[in-house]
Scaffold this active site. Structure first.
Site, PDB file in Angstrom:
ATOM      1  N   HIS A  78       1.100  -4.210   3.223  1.00  0.00           N
ATOM      2  CA  HIS A  78       1.689  -3.782   1.920  1.00  0.00           C
ATOM      3  C   HIS A  78       3.074  -3.343   2.278  1.00  0.00           C
ATOM      4  CE1 HIS A  78      -2.532  -2.119   1.425  1.00  0.00           C
ATOM      5  NE2 HIS A  78      -2.505  -3.279   0.468  1.00  0.00           N
ATOM      6  N   HIS A  80       5.471  -0.159   1.819  1.00  0.00           N
ATOM      7  CA  HIS A  80       5.356   1.436   1.551  1.00  0.00           C
ATOM      8  C   HIS A  80       6.474   1.773   1.232  1.00  0.00           C
ATOM      9  CE1 HIS A  80       1.003   2.297   3.042  1.00  0.00           C
ATOM     10  NE2 HIS A  80       1.020   1.082   3.123  1.00  0.00           N
ATOM     11  N   HIS A  96       2.072   3.189  -1.313  1.00  0.00           N
ATOM     12  CA  HIS A  96       2.557   1.955  -1.439  1.00  0.00           C
ATOM     13  C   HIS A  96       3.915   1.817  -2.371  1.00  0.00           C
ATOM     14  CE1 HIS A  96      -1.437  -0.052  -0.805  1.00  0.00           C
ATOM     15  NE2 HIS A  96      -1.164   0.398   0.079  1.00  0.00           N
ATOM     16  N   HIS A 104      -3.658   0.418  -7.905  1.00  0.00           N
ATOM     17  CA  HIS A 104      -3.904  -0.382  -7.015  1.00  0.00           C
ATOM     18  C   HIS A 104      -4.241  -1.600  -7.310  1.00  0.00           C
ATOM     19  CE1 HIS A 104      -3.715  -2.205  -2.935  1.00  0.00           C
ATOM     20  NE2 HIS A 104      -4.992  -2.510  -3.080  1.00  0.00           N
ATOM     21  N   HIS A 113       0.309  -2.135  -7.610  1.00  0.00           N
ATOM     22  CA  HIS A 113       1.727  -1.710  -7.377  1.00  0.00           C
ATOM     23  C   HIS A 113       2.540  -2.953  -6.882  1.00  0.00           C
ATOM     24  CE1 HIS A 113      -1.123   1.702  -5.441  1.00  0.00           C
ATOM     25  NE2 HIS A 113      -0.855   1.820  -6.647  1.00  0.00           N
ATOM     26  N   ASP A 116       2.041  -4.196  -3.381  1.00  0.00           N
ATOM     27  CA  ASP A 116       0.482  -5.134  -2.979  1.00  0.00           C
ATOM     28  C   ASP A 116       0.929  -6.312  -2.890  1.00  0.00           C
ATOM     29  OD1 ASP A 116      -0.569  -2.475  -3.527  1.00  0.00           O
ATOM     30  OD2 ASP A 116      -1.548  -2.933  -5.329  1.00  0.00           O
ATOM     31  N   HIS A 157      -2.598  -2.946   7.679  1.00  0.00           N
ATOM     32  CA  HIS A 157      -3.901  -2.254   7.965  1.00  0.00           C
ATOM     33  C   HIS A 157      -4.904  -2.925   8.908  1.00  0.00           C
ATOM     34  CE1 HIS A 157      -2.689   0.835   4.806  1.00  0.00           C
ATOM     35  NE2 HIS A 157      -2.063  -0.122   4.266  1.00  0.00           N
ATOM     36  N   ARG A 174      -3.895   2.431   9.433  1.00  0.00           N
ATOM     37  CA  ARG A 174      -2.609   1.747   9.549  1.00  0.00           C
ATOM     38  C   ARG A 174      -2.478   1.366  10.899  1.00  0.00           C
ATOM     39  NH1 ARG A 174       1.052   5.528   5.375  1.00  0.00           N
ATOM     40  NH2 ARG A 174      -0.343   5.336   3.588  1.00  0.00           N
TER      41      ARG A 174
END
Length: 183
Positions: A78, A80, A96, A104, A113, A116, A157, A174
């Site tokens: 992702h 962020h 995100h 999401h 998002h 994403d 992740h 994460r």
């Protein structure tokens, strides 16, 4: 009839052959928006585990993420919203990137998002590559810019994104983070 005034620079030798226009200072122009940005991905111990290259295209941001040394499997990737990667949990990167205020996941009717992306597949050798274009995204120079006042980060992740659970896709912890910088 209009008469234009033109500043001239003349030297004694030039009077015979003519004068040349005085150089003019260029008007101030703000710097152009970044057309590329990059990040070095590090794990919680500070080890370099990959990189990301972001390129501005007419239709959006092209993101290329390369990782090495991660455990094999499917991992969520992702963008962020905050340009901080404080170990060990990288929570400093915030949520995100979501300039449009959506939920999401590409499979979420209220999603997705802007940050994403598809899952990253890490092979048995610990290497993975993800290439994706984020349609409508801007690195900077827009009201929906990724690189706003507090920057942005690339996040990997521990598990896969389920593409629907809000706000994180049920992707697990994460495990790698990189601050995105212009150029």
């Amino acid at each position: 009839m209009r008469i234009a005034t033109l500043a001239m620079i003349c030297t004694p030798m030039m009077i015979v052959g003519g004068c040349t226009p005085a150089p003019q200072e260029p008007a101030y122009a703000p710097p152009p928006p970044a057309d590329i940005a990059q990040a070095v991905l590090r794990d919680a111990s500070g080890n370099e585990v990959g990189d990301a290259l972001l390129t501005q295209l007419d239709q959006g941001i092209r993101v290329v993420i390369r990782v090495v040394g991660l455990s094999p499997g499917v991992k969520a990737a992702h963008l962020h919203m905050t340009g901080r990667c404080d170990a060990p949990d990288f929570r400093s990167a915030g949520g995100h990137w979501n300039p449009e205020g959506r939920e999401h996941g590409r499979d979420n009717p209220a999603g997705q998002h802007m940050g994403d992306m598809p899952n990253l597949i890490v092979g048995q050798g610990g290497r993975g590559l993800l290439e994706v274009t984020i349609t409508g995204g801007w690195i900077d120079g827009s009201d929906r810019a990724l690189l706003d006042a507090d920057g942005a980060a690339v996040m990997i992740h521990a598990g896969p994104d389920d593409y629907r659970s809000d706000p994180t896709g049920n992707a697990g912890g994460r495990i790698a983070c990189g601050v995105i910088t212009p150029g």
